[in-house]
Design a protein around this motif. Structure first.
Motif: not given
Length: 215
Positions: A30-46
């Motif tokens: 589902f790509g990026w959560d564009k509603n949040v901007c943060s220095d903390y980024k979670w990369w997810i591969d289910p």
């Protein structure tokens, strides 16, 4: 993409969003959560290794990596079908099912095992012939693709893994786990990055040998 990929990512996103609402999420499905901007980024591969998952092979994994200001600082590699979980945090070491792990100490790939993510893919690359020639000189070689191949390097069971095509969510946790286990992670140009579109994991000692073969 399978139903498991989609539903798995939905569950992971829900848990992370509840626990870390100020963090930004990016997943394979589902790509990026564009509603949040943060220095903390979670990369997810289910489901990393979807083709293996579909065929019932047990070597697929679920991957989570936490990036802070451009540096991966924590990661989890979970292989549920074989009951194996690796995790690492910056400065904390790397652990497999609770036991600290380290890369191997073999210094020449001629004495070691090289794994790769699909020989057909590698054969199509510009470095394909050099890579095939290198494989002939190794003590052993195996086609363990996707995250499982990297997990073997992290645990000291093999010396290197060449991954010809990757996205950041495929390798974010692999980078931190490998580094905390004493190994080295770069793209095939030698850059220390998860954004290089390909990857080389190694025990560090054989790294330059393999980079030379891919140039």
């Amino acid at each position: 993409m399978t139903r498991a990929d989609r539903e798995g990512e939905v569950v992971i996103r829900a848990i992370l969003s509840k626990s870390f609402p100020a963090h930004q999420l990016c997943g394979e499905e589902f790509g990026w959560d564009k509603n949040v901007c943060s220095d903390y980024k979670w990369w997810i591969d289910p489901v990393d290794g979807t083709l293996q998952f579909i065929r019932g092979l047990p070597f697929w994994g679920t991957l989570l990596g936490l990036e802070y200001k451009g540096e991966v600082v924590a990661g989890v590699i979970h292989h549920p079908a074989i009951n194996l979980t690796l995790w690492a945090g910056k400065g904390l070491g790397c652990y497999a099912n609770g036991k600290r792990v380290h890369v191997s100490k073999i210094s020449r790939i001629q004495d070691g095992t090289l794994t790769y993510g699909g020989i057909r893919r590698i054969a199509k690359e510009r470095y394909g012939k050099k890579m095939l020639d290198l494989l002939k000189t190794c003590y052993d070689d195996r086609g363990f693709g996707d995250s499982f191949g990297h997990s073997l390097v992290i645990q000291g069971m093999t010396e290197a893994m060449v991954d010809p095509i990757v996205k950041p969510y495929d390798v974010a946790p692999i980078k931190i786990c490998l580094e905390e286990a004493g190994g080295k992670f770069t793209d095939l140009k030698g850059n220390i990055t998860i954004h290089g579109h390909n990857a080389l994991s190694s025990n560090g000692l054989v790294h330059s040998q393999i980079l030379k073969a891919t140039r």
